[in-house]
Each structure stands twice: as structure tokens, then as C-alpha cells.
Enzyme design. Structure first.
Site, mmCIF file in Angstrom:
data_model
loop_
_atom_site.group_PDB
_atom_site.id
_atom_site.type_symbol
_atom_site.label_atom_id
_atom_site.label_comp_id
_atom_site.label_asym_id
_atom_site.label_seq_id
_atom_site.Cartn_x
_atom_site.Cartn_y
_atom_site.Cartn_z
ATOM 1 N N HIS A 1 0.857 -1.277 0.055
ATOM 2 C CA HIS A 1 -0.139 -0.232 0.130
ATOM 3 C C HIS A 1 0.899 1.167 0.101
ATOM 4 O O HIS A 1 2.067 1.344 0.342
ATOM 5 C CB HIS A 1 -0.945 -0.184 1.265
ATOM 6 C CG HIS A 1 -2.090 -1.021 0.922
ATOM 7 N ND1 HIS A 1 -3.014 -0.451 0.246
ATOM 8 C CD2 HIS A 1 -2.338 -1.999 1.674
ATOM 9 C CE1 HIS A 1 -4.077 -1.542 0.236
ATOM 10 N NE2 HIS A 1 -3.748 -2.515 0.941
ATOM 11 N N ARG B 1 -10.033 6.230 -3.367
ATOM 12 C CA ARG B 1 -9.616 4.969 -2.517
ATOM 13 C C ARG B 1 -9.251 5.384 -0.884
ATOM 14 O O ARG B 1 -9.043 6.651 -0.807
ATOM 15 C CB ARG B 1 -8.290 4.369 -2.835
ATOM 16 C CG ARG B 1 -8.314 3.753 -4.343
ATOM 17 C CD ARG B 1 -7.196 3.113 -4.561
ATOM 18 N NE ARG B 1 -7.458 2.426 -5.895
ATOM 19 C CZ ARG B 1 -8.239 1.383 -6.111
ATOM 20 N NH1 ARG B 1 -8.887 0.705 -5.254
ATOM 21 N NH2 ARG B 1 -8.370 0.890 -7.476
ATOM 22 N N ARG C 1 -6.230 -11.475 -5.182
ATOM 23 C CA ARG C 1 -7.447 -10.679 -4.352
ATOM 24 C C ARG C 1 -8.068 -10.001 -5.665
ATOM 25 O O ARG C 1 -7.432 -9.327 -6.589
ATOM 26 C CB ARG C 1 -7.207 -9.415 -3.611
ATOM 27 C CG ARG C 1 -8.544 -8.583 -3.003
ATOM 28 C CD ARG C 1 -8.185 -7.993 -1.914
ATOM 29 N NE ARG C 1 -7.593 -6.617 -2.291
ATOM 30 C CZ ARG C 1 -7.940 -5.451 -1.788
ATOM 31 N NH1 ARG C 1 -8.864 -5.268 -0.971
ATOM 32 N NH2 ARG C 1 -6.921 -4.403 -2.227
ATOM 33 N N ASP D 1 -12.343 0.987 4.230
ATOM 34 C CA ASP D 1 -13.658 1.565 3.410
ATOM 35 C C ASP D 1 -14.845 1.548 4.304
ATOM 36 O O ASP D 1 -15.659 2.516 4.106
ATOM 37 C CB ASP D 1 -13.769 0.470 2.387
ATOM 38 C CG ASP D 1 -13.070 0.590 0.984
ATOM 39 O OD1 ASP D 1 -13.228 1.750 0.162
ATOM 40 O OD2 ASP D 1 -12.085 -0.309 0.796
ATOM 41 N N GLU E 1 -16.683 -4.930 3.201
ATOM 42 C CA GLU E 1 -15.937 -3.693 3.534
ATOM 43 C C GLU E 1 -16.899 -2.317 3.919
ATOM 44 O O GLU E 1 -16.389 -1.604 4.964
ATOM 45 C CB GLU E 1 -15.069 -3.207 2.342
ATOM 46 C CG GLU E 1 -14.141 -4.383 1.857
ATOM 47 C CD GLU E 1 -13.395 -4.162 0.598
ATOM 48 O OE1 GLU E 1 -12.519 -3.262 0.568
ATOM 49 O OE2 GLU E 1 -14.154 -4.565 -0.622
ATOM 50 N N ARG F 1 -6.350 -4.494 8.509
ATOM 51 C CA ARG F 1 -6.136 -3.151 9.426
ATOM 52 C C ARG F 1 -4.772 -2.368 8.491
ATOM 53 O O ARG F 1 -4.031 -3.084 7.951
ATOM 54 C CB ARG F 1 -5.262 -3.651 10.782
ATOM 55 C CG ARG F 1 -6.552 -4.180 11.546
ATOM 56 C CD ARG F 1 -5.974 -4.701 13.050
ATOM 57 N NE ARG F 1 -6.941 -4.880 13.911
ATOM 58 C CZ ARG F 1 -7.671 -4.190 14.680
ATOM 59 N NH1 ARG F 1 -7.749 -2.832 14.415
ATOM 60 N NH2 ARG F 1 -8.614 -4.818 15.411
#
Length: 861
Positions: free
Chosen positions: A148, A701, A380, A531, A492, A569
Site C-alpha cells: 500500500h 480510495r 485478490r 472502506d 468492507e 487493518r
């Protein structure tokens, strides 16, 4: 004589002072005396402003306006490097404090959240050593590394900082000065956006380095603690395992192609193979036991057959043969483990238990934790893409011409019927026409060392069943059997979290999924923190996550199947960050089980795993809470607490959504924060926006949403809406805080976000906002003040009353983060002026300021 703890603070101050002086020398050498004087001027003005000097604030703003672009960039670089060095010193300080606390602990007074404290707690619960051994050997703590955009440092910078760590240990001032100069003269911003391959190499970095050393120490620490408490040493395997998303997470990242997925597995296996070959080479070197001195078991003698070297030294021959087989790819993780057991039993049988413990057990722990895969890869994908892929497959196969037009229940029924057959649907030689099907099938074919297949934005059972259809096409599914990997629904948004129990119940009523779940020994469910927070606000999201876990666990119980939770997390409190061990302790009773998964993201990797001792301590804290939560005990909230908090959560969501819905909020957000500029920062391969141009918050996002608020020092997603608690009696809130771990953890996470925020700095960014939108900031500021007062009233203490170290860090750092924010505001003003965006030098300076604030706060978002 000062207490040891004060001495370590003195050492920290001395090291920070030394590093600061060396940085000053580097600035003088590289940038000259005139620029060094500018840095000092800005530093002193910033400190004066912090002490309440309004004239200093005015002087700073004027100084910023007069900076040349070269001076602005150099200022940002100077203060950013200062934080890199301070972060390094603080990591060393944490190691020192950990060592002192470990040395000081006794059986009567174990250190908090430690292995000895865990062993005592388990014994006090009435568990025998045999029961404890069985319990701990069932535990599986899966840490899943993800890519990320929150690790903002280049790998080159990390290299220099690691070398600085070594020079500090060696106390070699000249080499230390040279390394600081190298650091200062190195580019902070990557020339190009990193590829996914870059992220794979960077993200897995800590596995074969610090964690390789830490894992055996975790097993050793657990065993030694139990021996102290119970008087006998148990035999434990590593409870810690690893997974990776990097190279398999296709959700919103067009650069994660099937070819990249294949590379990810190849690279991880290569790294693991090299490490294990080195381990076996060391055993060949060290285990020089002669058969003339000790008896040799048949298994060891036979295991070395075919090796011509080392005559008369059976253990060397044994491990040399294993080395050759591993080098040729002829041995599995399980075979290596069995071989280690044979060698260990041989050593123990002749009284060499210590040799086995010192030389073989660490390798065994590593094989359990990493295996030859290092970190099996998860896939994913977003449910919509999978449905699109299935639609083409069903159309080409003549099953249904327009699968996407069917309602979800009809989609589920069609898939269930279709999956009764083993037939593939694509005609021989037919190539997929759509990108969704091409990528989905290509990824499944390229996928090795399978972790789980995570389906993001799961809304209905059909979203999960399409994975079975796609897997059947590549030969991974046959009717009446489980898939060779877990299929994991990811819930989410608030709506999806509330509907999750119903979706899981329907899935477990479905014959295809039920057979699969039974074959896998349970169901893994992922819950998303990012989210849900962006969707519903801080309090409502936290409560929805808590209630969803309770309800999902009960659904599993009804079918006689455990539900294993995968917690998505992040690092910031808005995305589920904060102390991970305490977060586990705050989960609903009986919802944990013997397996749990957590994501490890961005700068959290460096913060937790940059040093083996920090890694051990982090894992120790996680296991302290996990081992107890897995026993199924915990605090059940009183019905009146639950009802009161539910009402407050609904009101907090209303307030949060009302803020986002206010006229002008989105233009205010775009002007006030550097959200657009973050999208241009080359720190991650995945785009910041979900769909092209952003027109509203939902297009954005969750990670950059949080990162933007962090940059302007407001951290709004981590606390906004909490004032809804004011409607509840203060005595009730205080009791809930004292007695309900979930509520306490939620409020303390918010307190961290509030403490890191700074209204005075945030107000600087109003210079970028049209005046008619200023009232939005003032209402947020008012809400901030009310939230701080509310929490301090509940705590009956300051915000960080039980986090004094963090409080001290914030106070020390703020005067040095502030100048970067002052420069950033000026750079944003220039960048957004006509022609500014075309200025590459200006863009580079601005991006440096974003990196600098992240380094200063130790949290990108």
C-alpha cells in the site's frame, strides 16, 4: 545515580544530538553555510511559534513566500532527513528499553504483554502444561504483507539507515558522519513510479532478514517462559506464519498481471531457497560429529547415502545430501521437517540435546514459519471483475447469454447447478475476448504456493461461487470436493458488514460452498477497516466491525464450522491501526479461534521489523493477547451498553455523512489537502482513484483519503463524529471505558489521532481555499475541540494519559514537522497557480514535502 530508564533517555537525547550535529555538518558541506543559516533560522522561528509567539508565525509565512524553489526543496530535505535520523535513534531506544525491561522481569513481576506474563496467565486459568502445549501448537498467527502507498521511503534510503544503525552500534564517528552525508545527498523521491516487481522485492525484504532471526527467538522465548512457570520445557512449533498480497492483489491495480503473479511466487521461492541452502551449508560445516565418538542412528546413516564427501562424519553427510536435494528442487518443506526430526532424535538419543536445540530447532522454527514458499501468495480481485469474467465464460459455453442481467439469487442458482458438472466451458483453443476473463484465468494458472483467493466488495453468495467456476476452468475444482485454497469474502462497506451474516449463512446453505468449507476445516472471512471508515465514519465503522464479527462467528457455530477472521487493518487509527495486540484483546468474545490473520502494511513493516528485537517484541505482544483470546473468554458488553453505543454510532454516522454532503465539501477537500498531488507521488504501483477522474469522495480510495487528512495535520477520519457520545450519560461512558475493552480501544485509538492533529498548522492550509469555503474548516475545528474535551472527560485525564512515550514523541517532533508544513503550503500555492503543474522541479519539491510530513509523523496514512 539516575534510574536506568532515565539513563536510556539520556542516551536517546545524546544520539539525537549527535545525529543532528552530523546532519548539520553534511548540510554545510553539501549545501553551504548560507543554507545552513536558513535552516537554523526556520528551526528557531518554528520553536518560537510553538511557544506562542505570533510574530514568529508571521515571520515564518513571510520567509516562506520569499524562498527560492531551490531553498524550499533543500529546507524540506533537511528537516526530512532529520526525521529519518530521529526515527533511527528512537528505534535504537526502543531496543534498549526492551532489553532493560526483559532483564528486570521476574517470575513474580513479569513484564506486561510478555511471554512470562502469558505463561503465568495460562497457569492461573487452570491449564496444565500439556493443555498449554496443545493450545499453543494449534495457534496460527498469519501476518500478511501488503503493498500500500504508506511506505514512503525508497529502498536506497532504507539501506543507508540500516548502515547508520550499524555505525551507531560500532560508535565509529567518522564512518557515521560519512553515512549521514551519503544519506543527505541521496534522492528521496523515486525517478519513476515503482513497478509491482519493485514492491514485491521491497515488501518481502524483512522476511529473510530480521524476521528470519526473530522467529526462532519467539519459539525459544515461549518455551523458556513456560519452563519457568511449569518447571518443564514443552516442545512448540512456530505459531507465526506469513502470507503476501504483493503480486496477487489485482483489486484496482491493472499492473498486477498473471505474469507478475508468476514472478511473485518465483521470487519468494528463490529467496527462501537461498536462505535454507545457507542454513544447511552451516549445518554441514558445524555438525562435524565423528562416528568413532558417538553412535549413529540408522535414519541418519541412510539419509547421507550417496554423498561421497565427509567419510566417517554421518551428520555432515546427512545434511550435505539434503543440501543437494534442495538445490535440485527435489525436497519439500514437509520432507525437510521430517529429516530434521530424524537428525534431532539421533542427537538427543546420545545426550546431545543442547546441540539439537541450538543448531536444529531454529531451522525447524523457520521451516514452520516460512516454508520453501517464504510467504504463500493470496489473490485478490473485486467481485464485479469476477462476475464479468464468469459472464463471458457462461456465454461462450452456451449456459446463459447475459449472466450479469440476472438478479443475485438467480446467479447463485445458476452457478450452483453448473458446478455439479466437471466440464470446462471454453472450447479447445478458444482465447478469452474480455480482459476480466483473460486476467482471472491467467492468474489462476500462474498462481503457485496458494494462499487464499480474496473477493473484495462481496455482496452476495454468487460473488464467491464465481471463483469455483473459474477454478474449474483451469482444473482446480471438481464437484463434491473442496478447492485447494480458501475462498475469502471481504466485507468492507457498512452495508456489506451489516449484511455479512446473512451472506455467510446463505453460502453455508449452498451445497457447493458447504462441501468446500467442511473440506477446508472452516471459513475464512475478511473484514475491511478502511472502506468502512470512509463510508460510515470512525465510531459507526468500529461498531459495525465488532457486531459483524459476533454475528459471523455465531453463523459458523450454527453449521458446526469455525469462522476465522482476516483483519484488513491499516497503519493509521482511521484504518484500524494502533497497538495490534490490544486490538486483538478488544475483539468480541469467542470470535477469535485458533487462527487469525492480520495485514501488515506500509511503514508498519519498518516500524515493527527493522530490528530483530523489535520484531520479537511485536510478535510477543500479539501472541500474548491472541493466545488468551483464542481460549474464548472475554468481556461481554451489557445490553444497555450495546444499545447506547448503537444509538450513538448511528448519530455519529449521520454527523459524518452530513459533513461530507455539505455543499462545497468536496471542493474544500481538494483545495485544503494535497489529495491531487498525492495521486502524482510515485510511491505505489496502484492508482489513487478507483475510476478515472474523481468527482466525489466515494471515487477515492480509502488510503489516500486518510493520507490527505494526515498531511494537513487534522487526521479527521480517525475521530470525526465521536461527539455523538455526548448524548450518553458521562457516568455510563466512564464505566464502559473502564470495563469494556472494545470501547476503551476505540476511544484510545481516537485519542491518538486527536493528539497527532494540530489545528494551528491545519489552519495554514486555508490560504489555499476560497474564502467562501472557510466555514467548513471552522466547523471541523469546533468539532475537534469538542471531541478532545469529551474524551478527556471520559478518561478523567489528558488524551494520552496511558501513552506517555507517544506524548513525548509528539512534543519533540512537532517543532520540526511544522516547517515542512509551512513550506508545503507555499509549494502547493505555487504548484496550483497557472503553469505550476508543468514545473518538474516544483513538483519534485512538493512531493518531497509529502514524504517529509509522513516521516515526521511516522504515519503516512
Amino acid at each position: 545515580m539516575k534510574p536506568a530508564r532515565e539513563d536510556t533517555f539520556d542516551l536517546l537525547r545524546a544520539e539525537v544530538d549527535l545525529l543532528g550535529r552530523l546532519l548539520g555538518e553534511a548540510i554545510r558541506a553539501v549545501s553551504g553555510e548560507r543554507f545552513f543559516a536558513l535552516v537554523e533560522e526556520v528551526r528557531l522561528l518554528s520553536k518560537a511559534r510553538r511557544q506562542g509567539d505570533e510574530g514568529a508565525r508571521t515571520a515564518l509565512l513571510k520567509r516562506m513566500e520569499g524562498l527560492s524553489l531551490e531553498e524550499a526543496e533543500a529546507l524540506v530535505r533537511a528537516f526530512t532527513h532529520y526525521f529519518h535520523l530521529v526515527n533511527l535513534a528512537e528505534e535504537r531506544h526502543r531496543v534498549r528499553v526492551n532489553r532493560l525491561r526483559a532483564q528486570a522481569e521476574t517470575l513474580e513481576n513479569p513484564r506486561p504483554e510478555g511471554f512470562l506474563a502469558l505463561a503465568k496467565a495460562l497457569k492461573e486459568r487452570g491449564l496444565s502444561l500439556e493443555e498449554v502445549e496443545a493450545h499453543l501448537n494449534r495457534l496460527e498467527l498469519w501476518l500478511t504483507f501488503t503493498a500500500h502507498p504508506t511506505e514512503t521511503r525508497r529502498r536506497t534510503l532504507r539501506h543507508h539507515l540500516e548502515k547508520l544503525q550499524e555505525e551507531l552500534e560500532a560508535q565509529d564517528r567518522s564512518r557515521l558522519a560519512a553515512r549521514v552525508a551519503l544519506l543527505y545527498a541521496t534522492e528521496e523521491v523515486r525517478k519513476a513510479r515503482p513497478t509491482v516487481e519493485d514492491e514485491i522485492k521491497g515488501g518481502l525484504y524483512y522476511l529473510p532478514t530480521t524476521l528470519w532471526r526473530a522467529v526462532p527467538q519467539v519459539v525459544e522465548g515461549l518455551e523458556a517462559a513456560l519452563e519457568k512457570v511449569y518447571g518443564k520445557r514443552p516442545r512448540l512449533k512456530s505459531p507465526v506464519r506469513f502470507r503476501s498480497w504483493i503480486g496477487g492483489d489485482r483489486d484496482g491495480n491493472p499492473f498486477v498481471t498473471p505474469e507478475v503473479t508468476a514472478f511473485a511466487a518465483r521470487y519468494a521461492r528463490q529467496v527462501a531457497r537461498e536462505r535454507f541452502l545457507l542454513e544447511l551449508e552451516n549445518l554441514v560445516r558445524d555438525l562435524s560429529l565423528s562416528e568413532t565418538r558417538i553412535p549413529v542412528p540408522r535414519g541418519v546413516r541412510e539419509g547421507g547415502e550417496g554423498t561421497e564427501r565427509f567419510p566417517g562424519e554421518p551428520y555432515r553427510r546427512f545434511f550435505a545430501r539434503l543440501y543437494t536435494r534442495l538445490e535440485k528442487g527435489e525436497v519439500s518443506t514437509e520432507e525437510l521437517l521430517r529429516a530434521l526430526r530424524v537428525a534431532e532424535e539421533g542427537l538427543v538419543s546420545v545426550g546431545l540435546e543442547q546441540v539439537a536445540a541450538s543448531f536444529l530447532r531454529p531451522l525447524e522454527a523457520r521451516l514452520f514459519a516460512f516454508g520453501l514458499e517464504l510467504a504463500p501468495l493470496d489473490l485478490r480481485e473485486e467481485s464485479g471483475k469476477l462476475l464479468e469474467a464468469a459472464a463471458e465464460l457462461l456465454r461462450v459455453g452456451g449456459v446463459h447469454p447475459d449472466f450479469l442481467s440476472l438478479p443475485p439469487e438467480a446467479q447463485e442458482a445458476l452457478l450452483t447447478e453448473e458446478l455439479r458438472s466437471a466440464r470446462p466451458l471454453l472450447p479447445v483453443g478458444h482465447e478469452p475476448q474480455g480482459e476480466a476473463l483473460r486476467v482471472a484465468l491467467g492468474a489462476l494458472r500462474a498462481w503457485q504456493d496458494k494462499g487464499a483467493h480474496v473477493v473484495s466488495m462481496t455482496h452476495h453468495p454468487a460473488d464467491i461461487l464465481v471463483v469455483f467456476l473459474l477454478a474449474r476452468e483451469v482444473g482446480l475444482y471438481r464437484p463434491g470436493a473442496a478447492l485447494p485454497f480458501d475462498v475469502v469474502p471481504l466485507f468492507e462497506t457498512l452495508e456489506d458488514l451489516r449484511r455479512a451474516p446473512e451472506v455467510l449463512a446463505r453460502l453455508l446453505q449452498n451445497p457447493v460452498f458447504l462441501v468446500h468449507a467442511r473440506g477446508r476445516g472452516g471459513v475464512e472471512v475478511m473484514i475491511g477497516y478502511s472502506d468502512s471508515n470512509k463510508d460510515a465514519g470512525f465510531l459507526a465503522a468500529n461498531l459495525a466491525l465488532y457486531e459483524a464479527q459476533e454475528a459471523l462467528a455465531k453463523v459458523g457455530e450454527g453449521f458446526g464450522l469455525p469462522v476465522y477472521f482476516f483483519h484488513g487493518r491499516g497503519t493509521s487509527t482511521a484504518r484500524g491501526g494502533g497497538p495490534a495486540g490490544r486490538a486483538i484483546a478488544s475483539l468480541p468474545p469467542r470470535s477469535v479461534g485458533h487462527r487469525i490473520r492480520l495485514t501488515e502494511q506500509g511503514e508498519a513493516l519498518a516500524d515493527r521489523y527493522s530490528h530483530p528485537e523489535l520484531a520479537v517484541r511485536h510478535l510477543e505482544q500479539l501472541l500474548f493477547h491472541f493466545a488468551q483470546a483464542a481460549l474464548g473468554e472475554g468481556v461481554e458488553p451489557r445490553p444497555e451498553w450495546r444499545e447506547a453505543l448503537w444509538q450513538a454510532g448511528e448519530e455519529s454516522m449521520r454527523r459524518y455523512r452530513a459533513l461530507l454532503a455539505q455543499e462545497g465539501f468536496f471542493p474544500f477537500f481538494e483545495a485544503f489537502t494535497p489529495i491531487r498531488e498525492i495521486g502524482e507521488l510515485p510511491i505505489a504501483s496502484r492508482p489513487v482513484y478507483r475510476h478515472g477522474r474523481v468527482r466525489e469522495i466515494r471515487d477515492l480510495r480509502a488510503i489516500p483519503w486518510v493520507m490527505a487528512w494526515t498531511q494537513v495535520r487534522l487526521l479527521l477520519p480517525g475521530w470525526y463524529g465521536l461527539t455523538a457520545l455526548e448524548a450518553l450519560p458521562l457516568d455510563l461512558l466512564r464505566r464502559m471505558y473502564r470495563e469494556w475493552p472494545f470501547f476503551a480501544s476505540t476511544l484510545e485509538s481516537a485519542a491518538m489521532a486527536l493528539a497527532k492533529a494540530d489545528l494551528g498548522v491545519a489552519a495554514l492550509y486555508l490560504r489555499l481555499v476560497p474564502e467562501k469555503l472557510h466555514p467548513l474548516f471552522h466547523s471541523i475545528a469546533q468539532e475537534y475541540q469538542k471531541t478532545v474535551s469529551l474524551l478527556e472527560g471520559i478518561f478523567q485525564a489528558p488524551l494520552l494519559h496511558n501513552q506517555r512515550t507517544l506524548e513525548r514523541q509528539i512534543a519533540l517532533r512537532n517543532p520540526y514537522v511544522d516547517p515542512i508544513n509551512f513550506v508545503q503550503v507555499e509549494l502547493l500555492r505555487r504548484y496550483r497557480s497557472p503553469g505550476g503543474r508543468g514545473d518538474e522541479a516544483l513538483k519534485k519539491a512538493l512531493l518531497l514535502s509529502i514524504l517529509g510530513v509522513a516521516a515526521g509523523l511516522r504515519n503516512a496514512g
